[in-house]
Design an enzyme around this catalytic site. Sequence first.
Site, PDB file in Angstrom:
ATOM      1  N   GLY A 248       1.194  -0.935  -0.009  1.00 47.73           N
ATOM      2  CA  GLY A 248       0.253  -0.145   0.040  1.00 47.73           C
ATOM      3  C   GLY A 248       0.834   0.993  -0.053  1.00 47.73           C
ATOM      4  CD  GLU A 290       1.775  -9.045   1.007  1.00 47.65           C
ATOM      5  OE1 GLU A 290       1.328 -10.190   0.955  1.00 47.65           O
ATOM      6  OE2 GLU A 290       0.841  -8.381   1.103  1.00 47.65           O
ATOM      7  N   GLY A 292       3.198  -3.629  -4.896  1.00 46.23           N
ATOM      8  CA  GLY A 292       2.825  -3.785  -6.121  1.00 46.23           C
ATOM      9  C   GLY A 292       2.192  -2.007  -7.061  1.00 46.23           C
ATOM     10  NE  ARG A 293      -1.599   2.642  -5.212  1.00 45.26           N
ATOM     11  CZ  ARG A 293      -2.569   2.641  -5.520  1.00 45.26           C
ATOM     12  NH1 ARG A 293      -3.073   3.492  -6.486  1.00 45.26           N
ATOM     13  NH2 ARG A 293      -3.288   1.680  -5.368  1.00 45.26           N
ATOM     14  NE  ARG A 330      -5.403   3.131  -9.890  1.00 47.69           N
ATOM     15  CZ  ARG A 330      -5.578   4.930  -9.887  1.00 47.69           C
ATOM     16  NH1 ARG A 330      -4.678   5.695 -10.778  1.00 47.69           N
ATOM     17  NH2 ARG A 330      -5.115   4.917  -8.074  1.00 47.69           N
ATOM     18  CB  CYS A 361     -20.497   3.846 -26.211  1.00 44.83           C
ATOM     19  SG  CYS A 361     -21.859   4.509 -26.177  1.00 44.83           S
ATOM     20  CD  GLU A 362     -21.291   3.468 -20.261  1.00 44.53           C
ATOM     21  OE1 GLU A 362     -21.047   4.260 -19.434  1.00 44.53           O
ATOM     22  OE2 GLU A 362     -21.469   2.261 -20.440  1.00 44.53           O
ATOM     23  CE1 TYR A 390      -3.877  -3.296  -8.612  1.00 48.07           C
ATOM     24  CE2 TYR A 390      -2.922  -1.052  -7.950  1.00 48.07           C
ATOM     25  CZ  TYR A 390      -3.116  -2.611  -7.889  1.00 48.07           C
ATOM     26  OH  TYR A 390      -2.842  -2.838  -6.625  1.00 48.07           O
TER      27      TYR A 390
END
Length: 439
Positions: A248, A290, A292-293, A330, A361-362, A390
């Site tokens: 984190g 751990e 990651g990011r 995200r 198309c959003e 991500y």
Amino acid sequence: MFFHGTSRVNDKGHLEIGGVDAVELAKEYGTPLYIYDVALIRARARAFKEAFRKQGVAAQVAYASKAFSSIAMVQLAEEEGLSLDVVSGGELYTAIQAGFPPKRIHFHGNNKSREELMMALDHGVGCIVVDNFYELELLEQLGKQYGKTIAILIRVTPGVEAHTHDYILTGQEDSKFGFDLNNGQAEQALVRTLSSSSFSVLGIHCHIGSQIFETTGFVLAAQKIFQKIAYWKEAYGFVPAVVNLGGGFGIRYTEEDDPIPVSEYVDQIVSEVKKQVSEQGIAMPEIWIEPGRSLVGDAGTTIYSIGSRKDVPNVRHYVAVDGGMSDNIRPALYEAKYEAVLANRVLDEKNEIVSIAGKCCESGDMLIWDLPLPKAKPGDYLAVFCTGAYGYSMANNYNRIPRPAVVFVENGEAQLVVKRETYEDLVRLDLPLKTKVNK
């Protein structure tokens, strides 16, 4: 503009990453295109490991591969001597195909299937992080079936939750992950596993949040865990060989973010664990984390081609790119913010404020709101920074848009590590309709 890692402006006024012109990469491999700065990933991995070495403690730094998993990325983690955190059969399969040593794989997940657990046991993963009582039942059955003693960590929720600059001391009991430390579930899980021949309980795991910019939450989590360990030592003779305090660790996405050096996280974590074991008179456990990011997030840049434009007088200028929520969900999912430049005109004067629209198309497919840019025109290249975590791992085929290619750059060389999907790929698993309407 803040440049990450090896990124810089070259003599053409183009964005350069890893010694390679990003505009030339876009022309060669097409857009959207994920570009990873390998030197930055290596530097971050080494910084974590060096911080533990300086503290003189046994440790494992496991790359949380959910941030970005591919064969090349897993092999890069192996080159840097990292362990690997996987959370699904697919991530485990990728690791095995990459030749990653199974003994350094930690298998997470809140709903591992019997098939996934069997896959982990077949390949001899080093540790399974047990998340719930259902999983304990499955593993106990499989331990007997395989005639194996399964190495596990027990994941607990310590009642500490941390995100960005904030931490919360209560409320994390309401989580889909782990055994609660405060309501007796964690103790119940410990007693059950200690009494079963199917398990070897290596230690305790927790994860308190994401994009964290301070160390207070990690210190508080360690304190709460070791309070329980002190009791468990007296009650059950249990002393963990491993304490895993998760990940984190935050990165800089925009100027609003102010991350601290990775060594500061490690120093504070190790300092608190040393204090706790000294007070309790127990052996120093191996410390696992751990990231990651924080290993890959700011090492990734996505390059888009600019297409259409819509000007709403006195309201907003929309500039559309050839990707969007299909390659970076995200912003639509939780309003993530990014910075960006025109990769082919980095030094041009930023003379307008635009909002970057995706092509899906959003109406919610907006990558960046209110971005200062030079007057953008079709054919320009937009570089969005810090998309390494991500982005590809959450990419999708909404509107049947193929997923982008991935390129690693280092020391002036580029390597294609994930091919771009084709339209043929999109229908490869489709089957034709068999039924026919009677006429």
